[in-house]
Design a protein around this motif. Structure first.
Motif, short mmCIF file in Angstrom:
data_model
loop_
_atom_site.label_atom_id
_atom_site.label_comp_id
_atom_site.label_asym_id
_atom_site.label_seq_id
_atom_site.Cartn_x
_atom_site.Cartn_y
_atom_site.Cartn_z
N UNK B 62 44.83 46.93 3.69
CA UNK B 62 44.66 47.27 2.28
C UNK B 62 43.58 46.44 1.60
N UNK B 63 42.81 45.70 2.41
CA UNK B 63 41.84 44.81 1.82
C UNK B 63 40.48 44.96 2.47
N UNK B 64 39.43 45.01 1.68
CA UNK B 64 38.08 45.01 2.22
C UNK B 64 37.45 43.66 1.90
N UNK B 65 37.07 42.92 2.95
CA UNK B 65 36.46 41.60 2.77
C UNK B 65 35.00 41.72 3.18
N UNK B 66 34.08 41.47 2.21
CA UNK B 66 32.65 41.57 2.52
C UNK B 66 31.98 40.22 2.31
N UNK B 67 30.80 40.04 2.88
CA UNK B 67 30.07 38.79 2.76
C UNK B 67 30.00 38.08 4.10
N UNK B 68 29.63 36.81 4.07
CA UNK B 68 29.53 36.05 5.30
C UNK B 68 30.32 34.76 5.18
N UNK B 69 30.89 34.33 6.31
CA UNK B 69 31.54 33.03 6.32
C UNK B 69 31.43 32.45 7.71
N UNK B 70 31.03 31.18 7.79
CA UNK B 70 30.98 30.53 9.10
C UNK B 70 31.85 29.29 9.06
N UNK B 71 32.50 29.03 10.22
CA UNK B 71 33.26 27.80 10.40
C UNK B 71 32.63 27.07 11.57
N UNK B 85 43.91 33.35 15.46
CA UNK B 85 45.12 32.57 15.69
C UNK B 85 44.82 31.28 16.46
N UNK B 86 43.75 31.33 17.30
CA UNK B 86 43.38 30.11 18.01
C UNK B 86 42.82 29.06 17.05
N UNK B 87 42.16 29.53 16.00
CA UNK B 87 41.55 28.60 15.04
C UNK B 87 42.58 28.08 14.05
N UNK B 88 43.38 29.02 13.52
CA UNK B 88 44.38 28.63 12.53
C UNK B 88 45.44 27.76 13.19
N UNK B 90 45.12 24.97 14.67
CA UNK B 90 44.48 23.89 15.41
C UNK B 90 43.30 23.32 14.63
N UNK B 91 42.37 24.20 14.22
CA UNK B 91 41.17 23.72 13.53
C UNK B 91 41.32 23.81 12.01
N UNK B 92 42.05 24.80 11.56
CA UNK B 92 42.27 24.97 10.13
C UNK B 92 43.77 25.11 9.90
N UNK B 93 44.32 24.28 9.03
CA UNK B 93 45.75 24.38 8.75
C UNK B 93 45.96 24.70 7.28
N UNK B 94 47.05 25.40 7.02
CA UNK B 94 47.34 25.84 5.66
C UNK B 94 48.66 25.21 5.18
N UNK B 95 48.61 24.69 3.95
CA UNK B 95 49.85 24.22 3.30
C UNK B 95 50.00 25.06 2.04
N UNK B 170 49.54 18.23 12.62
CA UNK B 170 49.95 17.96 14.00
C UNK B 170 48.82 18.14 15.00
N UNK B 171 47.88 19.03 14.74
CA UNK B 171 46.80 19.24 15.70
C UNK B 171 45.48 18.65 15.21
N UNK B 172 45.56 17.68 14.29
CA UNK B 172 44.34 17.07 13.77
C UNK B 172 43.32 18.09 13.30
N UNK B 173 43.67 18.94 12.35
CA UNK B 173 42.75 20.02 11.95
C UNK B 173 41.51 19.44 11.29
N UNK B 174 40.38 20.14 11.47
CA UNK B 174 39.15 19.71 10.79
C UNK B 174 39.22 20.09 9.33
#
Lengths: 326, 332
Positions: B62-71, B85-88, B90-95, B170-174
């Motif tokens: 239900x969502x259209x995401x446009x533009x660019x994003x790099x990690x 899922x491999x990035x979230x 481990x590299x990026x964590x959400x609270x 826990x996974x030392x996220x960047x």
């Protein structure tokens, strides 16, 4: 303080039963409000502050007789209203109105604003029927809404506007006391400022008295003439707003004020932060002695042994602490 | 130094029963390694959606995401759910604001954190448990050896949020994305949690994006700030630039409407008249103009960008006009 108290809590206690038991005396009770003495004087705004579990909302609900009081008394304008029945309470019900945090849950979604506001007018027969439409427009004007709002439903309004409708409904009764429980905490800052200003304007125009219950100390400082700080069912400190905010005397008040993040870039402009250890203890099992003893940075043996009473300091405020600053 | 996360011209549109609604318009921001970027705004400003859509955490159907994003220089928008899922985690964590969105009520908290560690790293059960106890100690949970065996409902709100932070670290996220992490907590507990979040993110070298509505939290935690209004970043700069010399009239309103804790009490609080525009708004001009005390006829056109170094604002007002409208305040 020369004005007479409009409403008073006298040794007011409210307990909730957590676990019933058929063995007498073995059930568990929680004392949400613990023998509180507190008065709101005519024309003032008393800010009642505390974190979750402090008992501030329970005290507000006991004072408005929304819930029953376990022990102690509620005295309104010199009359004990603690045990009055439905009929005897009618004048009190009209004089004391409550405003809640979430206006959408206290406004009937299926009725138009005009109907929501006119119903209590009719029940209490405050105005002859032909005067009601004029009174409704006046109420809308008082809270800063257009008269056209009367024909709309609550969901058509934003949060701030719905709170204005809640205020209009309270004002419809021409109350003498308004008890507002977290009335602006669900609103965004810019809208919150509008509603805080409305409370101040209405107090002046209608010579109202407020009991303003909130956890946001900035908002409380802005609206209150006097404040009372609660912790685990007891008042820890009470006095003039500037007296307390300029120099808190109770260690809990001091820590609470220091914990508020301040919106200035320069760290030197902030209070020295006191980070309290631990969390608020379980209200069903409060510490012996002073209730704040488990987190107080200055606690001594006496504090663990004996609960301090509220005592006056030279500047007129009351503090429940064995070792207040001299 | 190249940014850790670089988002350019992000646009997010939801499909609703009433047609498409654009919640984020042309938003660009970057997060540098080790910095704390605060994204502030009121409800509906698009602050959460901007971040969640980059992390692939919005309903894709239900969502259209446009533009660019790099990690770390690699494109992140449009990655498959599997790759994300491999990035979230481990590299990026959400609270998030409510710790129960991250915790399941049916498992012990220690098992949940250990599972997270083992999902991203090859370690034994025993080692994962040891690390979990150490993490719980780091977030100041008392008696961590016993706390690992507790269920979420046995902990207070503050303790649950600490457990979620332990899980996030826990996974030392960047990169740590914290969405209103202390909004549901009491003041004294908020102070403890912010203090700990600041200490641990520095210790782990994590960058933080802090989404909040509280300007006090911004001032204490952030290095840089982006102010959002009606789906746009209307002003961005360092904490000092934004608090000492704000450019956008919306930022003025946000700062001035906070009741002060010291000094004289104003008789009336300065407030912003009116309310934010509905999300579906399509007019090209400045979205804040209808509420702006400095609005002019030219504000009906798309606002130009004022720039000085890293300080930017989407507003037509130049420096002399700003100084006349809101004289810089000297701290008392």
């Amino acid at each position: 303080m020369t004005a007479a108290p409009l409403i008073e809590a006298r040794a007011l206690t409210r307990e909730f039963v957590l676990r019933r038991s058929w063995v007498p005396g073995s059930g568990q009770t929680l004392r949400a409000v613990d023998r509180v003495d507190l008065a709101v004087h005519k024309g003032e705004t008393l800010g009642l502050v505390g974190e979750s579990g402090s008992g501030k909302s329970t005290l507000g609900r006991c004072l408005t007789r929304l819930i029953e009081t376990t022990d102690g008394a509620v005295v309104f304008d010199g009359q004990d209203v603690t045990r009055l029945g439905t009929r005897g309470l009618r004048p009190f019900r009209r004089s004391v109105q409550m405003i809640f945090q979430d206006p959408s849950s206290s406004l009937n979604p299926r009725r138009r604003v005009g109907d929501i506001l006119s119903e209590p007018l009719a029940i209490h027969s405050i105005h002859p029927a032909r005067e009601i439409p004029g009174r409704l427009r006046e109420l809308m004007d008082l809270v800063g809404l257009p008269a056209a709002a009367l024909d709309r439903f609550p969901h058509e309004f934003s949060g701030g506007q719905r709170q204005r409708i809640g205020i209009a409904r309270a004002l419809a009764m021409e109350p003498r006391l308004i008890v507002a429980d977290e009335p602006v905490s669900a609103l965004d800052v810019s809208v919150q400022a509008q509603v805080v200003n409305l409370f101040a304007d209405l107090r002046e125009r209608l010579s109202l008295t407020y009991l303003f219950i909130a956890h946001d100390l900035g908002v409380v400082r802005q609206v209150s003439t006097r404040v009372a700080i609660m912790y685990l069912g007891s008042v820890m400190e009470t006095g003039g707003t500037d007296t307390i905010f300029d120099a808190p005397a109770h260690p809990y008040t001091e820590a609470l004020l220091s914990a508020i993040p301040v919106p200035v870039a320069d760290p030197a402009a902030r209070r020295r932060r006191i980070i309290l250890k631990g969390e608020i203890p379980n209200a069903a099992n409060p510490p012996k002695g002073c209730k704040f003893v488990t987190r107080c940075p200055y606690a001594q043996d006496l504090c663990r042994a004996e609960r301090p009473a509220l005592r006056p300091l030279a500047d007129g405020r009351l503090v429940a602490c064995h070792f207040p600053p001299s | 130094m190249s940014p850790l996360l670089d988002v350019r011209h992000l646009r997010v549109t939801f499909t609703t029963d009433g047609g498409p609604v654009t919640a984020v318009h042309d938003v660009s921001f970057a997060v540098q390694p080790g910095e704390v970027l605060a994204v502030v705004g009121e409800s509906g400003s698009g602050k959460s959606v901007s971040l969640l859509s980059v992390l692939g955490l919005v309903d894709r159907r239900r969502t259209v995401v446009e533009g660019e994003a790099t990690f770390r220089g690699e494109p992140i928008l449009g990655l498959s759910e599997r790759a994300l899922r491999r990035i979230r985690g481990r590299d990026i964590a959400l609270i998030s604001q409510d710790p129960m969105t991250a915790l399941t009520p049916v498992h012990r908290i220690g098992d949940q954190i250990a599972e997270q560690i083992r999902a991203h790293e090859r370690v034994s059960r025993h080692a994962a448990r040891d690390r979990t106890v150490a993490l719980l100690r780091d977030v100041n949970i008392p008696m961590p050896e016993r706390a690992v065996d507790r269920y979420p409902h046995e902990l207070s709100g503050g303790m649950r949020q600490r457990a979620v932070i332990a899980m996030a670290l826990s996974c030392n996220p960047a990169l740590l994305v914290a969405d209103e992490p202390t909004t549901a907590l009491d003041t004294t507990v908020q102070a403890q949690v912010l203090d700990m979040l600041r200490r641990l993110s520095a210790q782990h070298g994590s960058s933080v994006v802090l989404i909040t509505h509280d300007m006090g939290v911004v001032a204490e935690m952030a290095t840089r700030v982006a102010v959002m209004y009606a789906g746009r970043i209307v002003e961005t700069g360092t904490v000092a630039e934004l608090f000492d010399d704000p450019w956008h009239p919306y930022t003025w309103g946000l700062l001035d409407s906070i009741p002060p804790l010291t000094g004289p009490r104003p008789r009336r609080l300065p407030s912003i008249a009116g309310m934010p525009p509905p999300p579906g708004r399509t007019e090209p001009g400045c979205p804040f103009a209808p509420r702006c005390r400095a609005a002019m006829p030219i504000c009906r056109l798309p606002p130009p960008e004022q720039v000085a170094g890293g300080h930017r604002a989407l507003c037509v007002l130049d420096a002399p006009t700003r100084a006349a409208l809101r004289p810089p305040r000297v701290a008392a």
